[in-house]
Design a protein around this motif. Structure first.
Motif, PDB file in Angstrom:
ATOM      1  N   GLU A 174       0.837  -1.198   0.000  1.00 50.26           N
ATOM      2  CA  GLU A 174       0.000   0.000   0.000  1.00 50.26           C
ATOM      3  C   GLU A 174       0.872   1.248   0.000  1.00 50.26           C
ATOM      4  O   GLU A 174       2.029   1.211   0.438  1.00 50.26           O
ATOM      5  CB  GLU A 174      -0.971   0.003   1.183  1.00 50.26           C
ATOM      6  N   ARG A 175       0.285   2.330  -0.518  1.00 51.40           N
ATOM      7  CA  ARG A 175       1.002   3.609  -0.530  1.00 51.40           C
ATOM      8  C   ARG A 175       0.748   4.308   0.797  1.00 51.40           C
ATOM      9  O   ARG A 175      -0.394   4.400   1.257  1.00 51.40           O
ATOM     10  CB  ARG A 175       0.476   4.530  -1.623  1.00 51.40           C
ATOM     11  N   VAL A 176       1.827   4.744   1.418  1.00 52.32           N
ATOM     12  CA  VAL A 176       1.703   5.453   2.688  1.00 52.32           C
ATOM     13  C   VAL A 176       2.465   6.763   2.555  1.00 52.32           C
ATOM     14  O   VAL A 176       3.581   6.784   2.019  1.00 52.32           O
ATOM     15  CB  VAL A 176       2.297   4.609   3.844  1.00 52.32           C
ATOM     16  N   SER A 177       1.859   7.839   3.037  1.00 53.50           N
ATOM     17  CA  SER A 177       2.542   9.124   2.931  1.00 53.50           C
ATOM     18  C   SER A 177       3.697   9.159   3.935  1.00 53.50           C
ATOM     19  O   SER A 177       3.580   8.619   5.039  1.00 53.50           O
ATOM     20  CB  SER A 177       1.525  10.246   3.168  1.00 53.50           C
ATOM     21  N   SER A 178       4.785   9.804   3.541  1.00 51.99           N
ATOM     22  CA  SER A 178       5.979   9.862   4.410  1.00 51.99           C
ATOM     23  C   SER A 178       5.641  10.410   5.789  1.00 51.99           C
ATOM     24  O   SER A 178       6.205   9.991   6.792  1.00 51.99           O
ATOM     25  CB  SER A 178       7.031  10.780   3.813  1.00 51.99           C
ATOM     26  N   THR A 179       4.708  11.350   5.828  1.00 47.00           N
ATOM     27  CA  THR A 179       4.381  11.971   7.117  1.00 47.00           C
ATOM     28  C   THR A 179       3.685  10.992   8.061  1.00 47.00           C
ATOM     29  O   THR A 179       3.724  11.162   9.270  1.00 47.00           O
ATOM     30  CB  THR A 179       3.478  13.212   6.915  1.00 47.00           C
ATOM     31  N   GLU A 180       3.032   9.991   7.488  1.00 50.24           N
ATOM     32  CA  GLU A 180       2.326   9.013   8.351  1.00 50.24           C
ATOM     33  C   GLU A 180       3.147   7.749   8.591  1.00 50.24           C
ATOM     34  O   GLU A 180       2.716   6.830   9.294  1.00 50.24           O
ATOM     35  CB  GLU A 180       0.992   8.614   7.695  1.00 50.24           C
ATOM     36  N   LEU A 181       4.314   7.717   7.966  1.00 55.87           N
ATOM     37  CA  LEU A 181       5.080   6.470   7.986  1.00 55.87           C
ATOM     38  C   LEU A 181       5.534   6.068   9.398  1.00 55.87           C
ATOM     39  O   LEU A 181       5.459   4.887   9.760  1.00 55.87           O
ATOM     40  CB  LEU A 181       6.296   6.592   7.055  1.00 55.87           C
ATOM     41  N   ASN A 182       5.974   7.043  10.191  1.00 54.85           N
ATOM     42  CA  ASN A 182       6.451   6.703  11.542  1.00 54.85           C
ATOM     43  C   ASN A 182       5.376   6.000  12.354  1.00 54.85           C
ATOM     44  O   ASN A 182       5.630   4.980  13.006  1.00 54.85           O
ATOM     45  CB  ASN A 182       6.888   7.966  12.300  1.00 54.85           C
ATOM     46  N   GLN A 183       4.179   6.557  12.277  1.00 50.36           N
ATOM     47  CA  GLN A 183       3.064   5.989  13.036  1.00 50.36           C
ATOM     48  C   GLN A 183       2.696   4.594  12.508  1.00 50.36           C
ATOM     49  O   GLN A 183       2.476   3.656  13.263  1.00 50.36           O
ATOM     50  CB  GLN A 183       1.875   6.908  12.889  1.00 50.36           C
ATOM     51  N   PHE A 184       2.673   4.497  11.174  1.00 45.96           N
ATOM     52  CA  PHE A 184       2.344   3.236  10.499  1.00 45.96           C
ATOM     53  C   PHE A 184       3.321   2.134  10.945  1.00 45.96           C
ATOM     54  O   PHE A 184       2.943   1.026  11.290  1.00 45.96           O
ATOM     55  CB  PHE A 184       2.440   3.463   8.987  1.00 45.96           C
ATOM     56  N   TYR A 185       4.595   2.505  10.974  1.00 46.21           N
ATOM     57  CA  TYR A 185       5.668   1.572  11.342  1.00 46.21           C
ATOM     58  C   TYR A 185       5.561   1.157  12.808  1.00 46.21           C
ATOM     59  O   TYR A 185       5.622  -0.030  13.151  1.00 46.21           O
ATOM     60  CB  TYR A 185       6.991   2.276  11.041  1.00 46.21           C
ATOM     61  N   GLN A 186       5.322   2.126  13.677  1.00 46.04           N
ATOM     62  CA  GLN A 186       5.289   1.827  15.120  1.00 46.04           C
ATOM     63  C   GLN A 186       4.146   0.902  15.497  1.00 46.04           C
ATOM     64  O   GLN A 186       4.255   0.150  16.463  1.00 46.04           O
ATOM     65  CB  GLN A 186       5.214   3.127  15.925  1.00 46.04           C
ATOM     66  N   LYS A 187       3.068   0.961  14.709  1.00 45.04           N
ATOM     67  CA  LYS A 187       1.911   0.093  15.011  1.00 45.04           C
ATOM     68  C   LYS A 187       2.279  -1.392  14.960  1.00 45.04           C
ATOM     69  O   LYS A 187       1.653  -2.218  15.605  1.00 45.04           O
ATOM     70  CB  LYS A 187       0.781   0.376  14.011  1.00 45.04           C
ATOM     71  N   TYR A 188       3.296  -1.725  14.180  1.00 47.19           N
ATOM     72  CA  TYR A 188       3.716  -3.133  14.077  1.00 47.19           C
ATOM     73  C   TYR A 188       4.227  -3.691  15.403  1.00 47.19           C
ATOM     74  O   TYR A 188       4.271  -4.874  15.613  1.00 47.19           O
ATOM     75  CB  TYR A 188       4.814  -3.281  13.010  1.00 47.19           C
ATOM     76  N   PHE A 189       4.627  -2.797  16.287  1.00 42.06           N
ATOM     77  CA  PHE A 189       5.275  -3.280  17.512  1.00 42.06           C
ATOM     78  C   PHE A 189       4.389  -3.176  18.737  1.00 42.06           C
ATOM     79  O   PHE A 189       4.854  -3.289  19.854  1.00 42.06           O
ATOM     80  CB  PHE A 189       6.608  -2.535  17.703  1.00 42.06           C
ATOM     81  N   HIS A 190       3.085  -2.907  18.498  1.00 41.33           N
ATOM     82  CA  HIS A 190       2.169  -2.824  19.658  1.00 41.33           C
ATOM     83  C   HIS A 190       1.055  -3.842  19.540  1.00 41.33           C
ATOM     84  O   HIS A 190       0.768  -4.343  18.504  1.00 41.33           O
ATOM     85  CB  HIS A 190       1.594  -1.414  19.774  1.00 41.33           C
TER      86      HIS A 190
END
Ligand code: GAP
Length: 452
Positions: A436-452
């Motif tokens: 999926e396409r994710v905007s760079s500005t939302e990437l940090n949040q998107f990435y961190q969700k994997y670890f919760h």
């Protein structure tokens, strides 16, 4: 899904840099392994998860990192000099040496001869000289279990932290055993790591705490991705108990080579503190301990109500890091048949255990803008502190996906020409392979969700 054989795991571990035979270029030494770039990350993540669950998420456990070299008196008092032995037999025909309790029909596995010697005890501890003179007068043992220094530091820790029972001391570190028949990859080795908790309790509350820790530990293994159906707990037979144990529950796991011990949870009673304490006669020690004429310190605690002092009992969950890693690799190992007829190998590790948390892939390796943007994203994700993030600027995209599936990277992030226009990236999920396409500005949040 799990691996269908140990060979599959061994091959993946070598191919992808998890585990290598130690001293490989000189032919190797049996029972010793080295953890490569992926292995060291996975191992650190597993140890960190254990430490977090023991020390950070609870309020009744302190940590320790004690020395490996141990004074002989410690292992005399602990009973290891006398009892830490395996029964060995020699084959009179081919001169090979075996553990008597692992032979079937008292037959030499090498030459099938039945002409064997009687079993003799063989001590499993390694010794090394201390100081410049190696004449046997000054030596130390390489600890065969990590916990003895927890007992010898008991007073230092209670004095410096004001802890009162019930409380625990946790330690992770190397242990050494001169195993006669190291085998099954990293399952039985001569140098390994343990994650040990010594949890000190009032005598009388020990059975309840024992049960508590058995349940906690099974839950923890499940939270690391080990499936319930492959975990079994068994009560160790009285005749099989270690010299210090009143009762032990072994957590067994269905390893590729069979069902074997992953962790032992023992009720060590007051044996250890009772053996290491000064003035043993001042306490009502219930276990049979070795007389101690060397200790400088009393290891009792106060019973404030009765104004007496007593030696606490101890419950010990003792897990092998290497065996844990083998179980986790086995659980995560998945062979998938794809719609296009191909198969893919994927390590479905829990993201917090994955050696690489995300791979950032510039689509064009020689496009400066794309590579620069990929570096920025890599650094930003790296700074979030979830673990190693990698800039993957070699090989083609298909090869990169294959590699990261095999090492268990939860997401791959591709930076392409579109990124330069709209500041979005393609994120590919390891398990679903969805992109999926994710905007760079939302990437940090998107990435961190994997670890919760
Ligand atoms: N302090 C208690 C103790 O050391 P143990 O059952 O001998 O008890 C605890 O060891 C754990 O250490 C085992 O459950 C296993 O996971 C790991 N372990 C023991 N010997 C090992 C070996 N030779 N190779 C790899 N792991 C080992």
């Amino acid at each position: 899904m799990t691996a269908s054989s140990m060979e599959e795991l061994v091959s993946l571990c070598k191919r992808r840099g998890f585990i290598f035979q130690s001293n490989d270029i000189y032919g190797g030494i049996k029972g010793l392994y080295d953890y490569g770039p992926m292995g060291v990350e996975l191992k650190n993540n597993l140890k960190q998860a254990w430490w977090k669950s023991m020390v950070y998420e609870r309020d009744d456990i302190e940590g320790l990192d004690a020395s490996i070299l141990s004074a002989p008196v410690v292992l005399q008092q602990s009973g290891h000099e006398d009892t830490f032995t395996d029964p060995l037999v020699d084959c009179k025909n081919c001169k090979s040496r075996w553990r008597a309790d692992q032979l079937s029909n008292n037959t030499c596995p090498e030459c099938k001869s039945e002409d064997l010697t009687d079993p003799r005890p063989f001590n499993l501890m390694f010794k090394t000289a201390i100081g410049p003179v190696d004449d046997g007068s000054s030596f130390a043992y390489l600890r065969p279990e990590t916990c003895q220094q927890i007992f010898t530091n008991f007073k230092n820790i209670t004095d410096s932290t004001s802890r009162v029972v019930p409380f625990g001391i946790a330690q992770i570190g190397k242990a050494f055993r001169n195993e006669i028949t190291p085998r099954n990859f990293i399952f039985r080795v001569r140098e390994f790591e343990q994650m040990e908790l010594e949890f000190f309790v009032k005598p009388g509350s020990d059975d309840e705490w024992h049960q508590y820790w058995v349940e906690k530990r099974i839950e923890w293994w499940e939270s690391q991705g080990v499936s319930k159906k492959n975990l079994h707990s068994i009560d160790v037979e009285k005749s099989e108990l270690s010299h210090y144990s009143k009762a032990t529950v072994d957590i067994m796991y269905e390893f590729p080579h069979g069902k074997e011990e992953l962790e032992g949870i023992a009720n060590r009673t007051d044996f250890d503190l009772g053996s290491h304490t000064k003035n043993q006669k001042d306490f009502d020690i219930t276990s049979v301990v070795k007389k101690n004429e060397h200790s400088t310190t009393k290891l009792g605690v106060q019973n404030l109500e009765e104004k007496t002092s007593y030696i606490p009992y101890v419950i010990e969950p003792s897990a092998g890091v290497d065996r844990g890693l083998l179980a986790i690799l086995n659980e995560a190992y998945t062979l998938e048949n794809l719609e296009n007829g191909n198969t893919r190998t994927v390590l479905k590790l829990k993201p917090h255990l994955s050696p690489i948390k995300a791979a950032v892939i510039p689509l064009k390796k020689n496009n400066e803008q794309i590579v620069a943007k990929a570096k920025v994203i890599k650094n930003e994700l790296q700074n979030l502190g979830m673990g190693r993030v990698i800039l993957e600027n070699s090989g083609n995209i298909g090869k990169n996906y294959r590699r990261h599936d095999e090492i268990g990277t939860p997401i791959c992030i591709t930076v392409d020409f579109e990124t330069l226009d709209d500041d979005s990236v393609t994120v590919r999920d390891r398990d679903s392979m969805n992109q999926e396409r994710v905007s760079s500005t939302e990437l940090n949040q998107f990435y961190q969700k994997y670890f919760h």
